[in-house]
Every structure is written in C-alpha cells, then in structure tokens.
Motif scaffolding. Structure first.
Motif, mmCIF file in Angstrom:
data_model
loop_
_atom_site.group_PDB
_atom_site.id
_atom_site.type_symbol
_atom_site.label_atom_id
_atom_site.label_comp_id
_atom_site.label_asym_id
_atom_site.label_seq_id
_atom_site.Cartn_x
_atom_site.Cartn_y
_atom_site.Cartn_z
ATOM 1 N N GLU A 10 15.247 2.749 27.559
ATOM 2 C CA GLU A 10 16.248 3.154 28.543
ATOM 3 C C GLU A 10 15.973 2.524 29.900
ATOM 4 N N LEU A 11 14.704 2.513 30.304
ATOM 5 C CA LEU A 11 14.359 1.938 31.604
ATOM 6 C C LEU A 11 14.554 0.428 31.604
ATOM 7 N N ARG A 12 14.218 -0.217 30.502
ATOM 8 C CA ARG A 12 14.423 -1.668 30.400
ATOM 9 C C ARG A 12 15.900 -2.018 30.523
ATOM 10 N N GLU A 13 16.753 -1.245 29.817
ATOM 11 C CA GLU A 13 18.189 -1.525 29.851
ATOM 12 C C GLU A 13 18.776 -1.267 31.233
ATOM 13 N N ALA A 14 18.205 -0.302 31.937
ATOM 14 C CA ALA A 14 18.717 0.035 33.269
ATOM 15 C C ALA A 14 18.273 -0.950 34.339
ATOM 16 N N THR A 15 17.136 -1.623 34.113
ATOM 17 C CA THR A 15 16.561 -2.456 35.171
ATOM 18 C C THR A 15 16.402 -3.929 34.825
ATOM 19 N N GLY A 16 16.366 -4.236 33.525
ATOM 20 C CA GLY A 16 16.108 -5.609 33.121
ATOM 21 C C GLY A 16 14.636 -5.979 33.194
ATOM 22 N N LEU A 26 6.707 3.922 33.971
ATOM 23 C CA LEU A 26 6.852 5.297 33.492
ATOM 24 C C LEU A 26 5.507 6.021 33.490
ATOM 25 N N THR A 27 4.467 5.308 33.099
ATOM 26 C CA THR A 27 3.128 5.902 33.072
ATOM 27 C C THR A 27 2.665 6.266 34.478
ATOM 28 N N GLU A 28 2.898 5.360 35.424
ATOM 29 C CA GLU A 28 2.485 5.593 36.805
ATOM 30 C C GLU A 28 3.230 6.758 37.449
ATOM 31 N N ASN A 29 4.437 7.048 36.919
ATOM 32 C CA ASN A 29 5.281 8.075 37.530
ATOM 33 C C ASN A 29 5.521 9.267 36.608
ATOM 34 N N ASN A 30 4.594 9.454 35.663
ATOM 35 C CA ASN A 30 4.606 10.627 34.788
ATOM 36 C C ASN A 30 5.947 10.823 34.079
ATOM 37 N N GLY A 31 6.576 9.729 33.682
ATOM 38 C CA GLY A 31 7.811 9.802 32.909
ATOM 39 C C GLY A 31 9.072 10.034 33.713
ATOM 40 N N ASP A 32 8.972 10.118 35.038
ATOM 41 C CA ASP A 32 10.151 10.336 35.884
ATOM 42 C C ASP A 32 10.950 9.029 35.955
ATOM 43 N N MET A 33 12.160 9.029 35.361
ATOM 44 C CA MET A 33 12.939 7.805 35.229
ATOM 45 C C MET A 33 13.339 7.214 36.578
ATOM 46 N N ASP A 34 13.832 8.065 37.505
ATOM 47 C CA ASP A 34 14.247 7.563 38.815
ATOM 48 C C ASP A 34 13.068 7.032 39.620
ATOM 49 N N ALA A 35 11.943 7.748 39.554
ATOM 50 C CA ALA A 35 10.749 7.306 40.285
ATOM 51 C C ALA A 35 10.232 5.993 39.705
ATOM 52 N N LEU A 37 12.054 3.723 38.233
ATOM 53 C CA LEU A 37 12.992 2.675 38.654
ATOM 54 C C LEU A 37 12.665 2.208 40.072
ATOM 55 N N ASP A 38 12.411 3.174 40.953
ATOM 56 C CA ASP A 38 12.047 2.817 42.335
ATOM 57 C C ASP A 38 10.731 2.051 42.377
ATOM 58 N N TRP A 39 9.797 2.435 41.521
ATOM 59 C CA TRP A 39 8.487 1.768 41.455
ATOM 60 C C TRP A 39 8.673 0.301 41.064
ATOM 61 N N LEU A 40 9.531 0.055 40.079
ATOM 62 C CA LEU A 40 9.803 -1.315 39.643
ATOM 63 C C LEU A 40 10.473 -2.121 40.759
ATOM 64 N N ARG A 41 11.385 -1.479 41.485
ATOM 65 C CA ARG A 41 12.052 -2.179 42.580
ATOM 66 C C ARG A 41 11.064 -2.508 43.692
ATOM 67 N N THR A 42 10.164 -1.572 43.960
ATOM 68 C CA THR A 42 9.138 -1.800 44.989
ATOM 69 C C THR A 42 8.293 -3.012 44.637
ATOM 70 N N LYS A 43 8.017 -3.171 43.350
ATOM 71 C CA LYS A 43 7.207 -4.305 42.892
ATOM 72 C C LYS A 43 8.032 -5.578 42.723
ATOM 73 N N GLY A 44 9.322 -5.486 42.994
ATOM 74 C CA GLY A 44 10.181 -6.654 42.834
ATOM 75 C C GLY A 44 10.487 -6.972 41.386
ATOM 76 N N LEU A 45 10.386 -5.972 40.512
ATOM 77 C CA LEU A 45 10.574 -6.201 39.075
ATOM 78 C C LEU A 45 11.912 -5.703 38.555
ATOM 79 N N ALA A 46 12.735 -5.164 39.435
ATOM 80 C CA ALA A 46 14.025 -4.646 38.987
ATOM 81 C C ALA A 46 15.013 -4.633 40.133
ATOM 82 N N LYS A 47 16.280 -4.692 39.790
ATOM 83 C CA LYS A 47 17.352 -4.566 40.762
ATOM 84 C C LYS A 47 17.786 -3.100 40.793
ATOM 85 N N ALA A 48 18.543 -2.757 41.823
ATOM 86 C CA ALA A 48 19.063 -1.384 41.891
ATOM 87 C C ALA A 48 19.984 -1.163 40.704
#
Length: 297
Positions: A10-16, A26-35, A37-48
């Motif tokens: 689900e996270l891969r499909e939402a962010t690429g 997901l591991t770093e954020n205890n499974g919280d999907m929104d958190a 997603l933000d973590w990936l964006r912070t690392k430059g690994l995903a778009k909004a």
C-alpha cells in the motif's frame, strides 16, 4: 507492530518508493501509514500523495445544474458492471435531479422520485439488481452561474468524476474550462485561506526537515537563517501554487493562473465541488487463490 506485506504494498503504491524503503519507513514509524509517507518524503524518496489515491469503490457521480444552483450526488455500487447498467444510471439521474430541491443527503433520502422516497427507490433497486447500493453523499453550490463537467462519462450528467464551479458574473464558457482543469488537477482548496491549517503545518514540517537534512550533507551548507527565511518560504509558495485552484497554472494556458483566466473572462470563482467515485472508501482486495483455497478446505 508487525509490518505486513500488504502494508508495504500500500505504501509503495501510494508513494512510488522501493520495497525496502517502504518497509523501513513503516518500521521506523511503528506502522503509521501517514507518518511513514512523511518519513519517505523527508528522505526525498516519495512525492506527496493524497489519501484518495489509495482508495476505491464503484458507482457513479451525478451532476445537475439549474440556473445558479448545482448539485453533485454519489451513489455507490459493488461492481463497475452495475455502474454501466442503464437502469442504475436512470436511477442516478432521477435522484440527482431530485437533489436540486433539497439541502443535504438526509433530505434527499426523504425526497420523492416517481411517488416514492429516494431511500425506498434505492432499497428496491438493491433487491432488483442483487447488489448493495448506497446513496453516499451530496453537495450543493450556488453562484450567479454554475458550470458542470463530468470526466469518464458513463451517460449524460454522470461519470467517475463530477465537477461544479460557481462563478460571480456571467459565464461565457470559462466555467466549463475551469471545471475540466479541476477534474485534471484535483486542487486541495480554492485558495490559501480555504486550506486546512493542519495540512499546511504538516507540509511546512516536512519541507523544513527535508531542507535541514539536505543542508547537513551539502558541500557548502547554508546558514540556517537562509533555510528558514528563503528556502522554506519558497517551497511553501510552490506548494500553494500546486494545490490551490486560483494559484495553479491554467491547463488551457499554462502562462497564466486560473485566477487570471477567470479575471480575463470577467468572472470570479466563488467555489467548486470535485466529487470522485469512491473517495475515502477502503476497497477490500480479494486474493482469488486464497478464496478458492477456503472454498475447498
């Protein structure tokens, strides 16, 4: 918390993002999907990504306009096959027309179509079609003029996405063009004032953290004052330009904003409705092999 393959998917499909990056987020954020997603964006690994991109349901959105009033109605079905059914489409058309005389979905359910309450009409259609149907929501908008547009039209006035635009002033055709623009770009709000402050603050936090991390690894780090006073405001300006209707580049003429296009046409945009089938509804994904195995067990 256990991170499942479905969560990673689900996270891969939402962010690429890549599989390992999604799992780590997901591991770093205890499974919280929104958190995550933000973590990936912070690392430059995903778009909004908008939550609507990760949900789906079947059915149709109907739109109807009468002078300066417009309504959009969503009626859901279990399968797209039913959404293509002429009888279902006829029901959607009748209910959408009835919506012009009410103010909200509860009033609409009580309104009559063919001498019967809309709620009864839907219930009888469920028994006849053999599939669960839901009159989910309606929205209404008013102005001097209201323009409508339906994307992925299934029949006249209904499809997968319905858009209404309320204008101050006489519509000379610009209304439909703006409605088409909205269907394509899906802005988050009319303008900056209409944006959810929580969403704006969340974006600011992500962009700040991202800029600080980029600066920490740069060959020539910038003073923090430059980041806070120049870089972050610049990124937030871009966020507003991309996500507020009046500030977006007009798809019909990218050299001007939507607000300028409206002004040039002698009108002002008062508001809009963009209603897509299935927004906010989690669609259960069935594993066919697992279902067969269950049937044979």
């Amino acid at each position: 918390m256990t991170i499942t393959a479905a969560m990673v998917k689900e996270l891969r499909e939402a962010t690429g993002a890549g599989m390992m990056d999604a799992k780590k987020a997901l591991t770093e954020n205890n499974g919280d999907m929104d958190a995550a997603l933000d973590w990936l964006r912070t690392k430059g690994l995903a778009k909004a990504a908008k939550k609507a991109d990760r949900v789906a349901a079947e059915g149709l959105v109907g739109v109807s306009v009468d002078g300066g009033k417009g309504v959009a109605v969503e009626i859901n079905s279990e399968t797209d096959f039913v959404a293509k059914n002429a009888e279902f489409q006829g029901m959607v058309s009748q209910i959408t027309t009835a919506a012009l005389g009410v103010s909200n979905v509860d009033e609409l359910k009580a309104a009559t179509v063919g001498g019967k309450p809309v709620e009864t009409v839907v219930t009888e259609a469920i028994a006849k079609i053999g599939e669960n149907l839901t009159l989910r929501r309606m929205e209404m908008i008013e102005g001097d003029a209201v323009a409508a547009y339906v994307h992925n039209s299934a029949a006249d006035g209904m499809g997968k996405i319905g858009v209404l635009v309320a204008l101050k002033g006489a519509d000379n055709g610009i209304g439909k063009q703006i409605a088409m623009h909205i269907a394509a770009t899906s802005p988050l709000a009319l303008n900056e004032d209409a944006l959810d402050p929580t969403l704006v603050e969340r974006e600011r936090t992500v962009q700040t953290q991202k800029a600080l991390e980029e600066n920490a690894t740069a060959d020539k780090p910038k003073p923090e004052a430059v980041i806070q006073n120049n870089i972050i405001p610049g990124r937030m300006k871009k966020f507003l330009e991309e996500n507020t209707l009046v500030n977006q580049k007009f798809v019909m003429n990218p050299d001007i904003t939507v607000a300028q296009a409206a002004k040039d046409a002698g009108v002002e945009i008062l508001g809009y409705i963009r209603m897509g089938v299935g927004e906010g509804i989690e669609k259960k994904e069935e594993n066919f092999a697992e279902e067969v195995a269950k049937m044979n067990s």
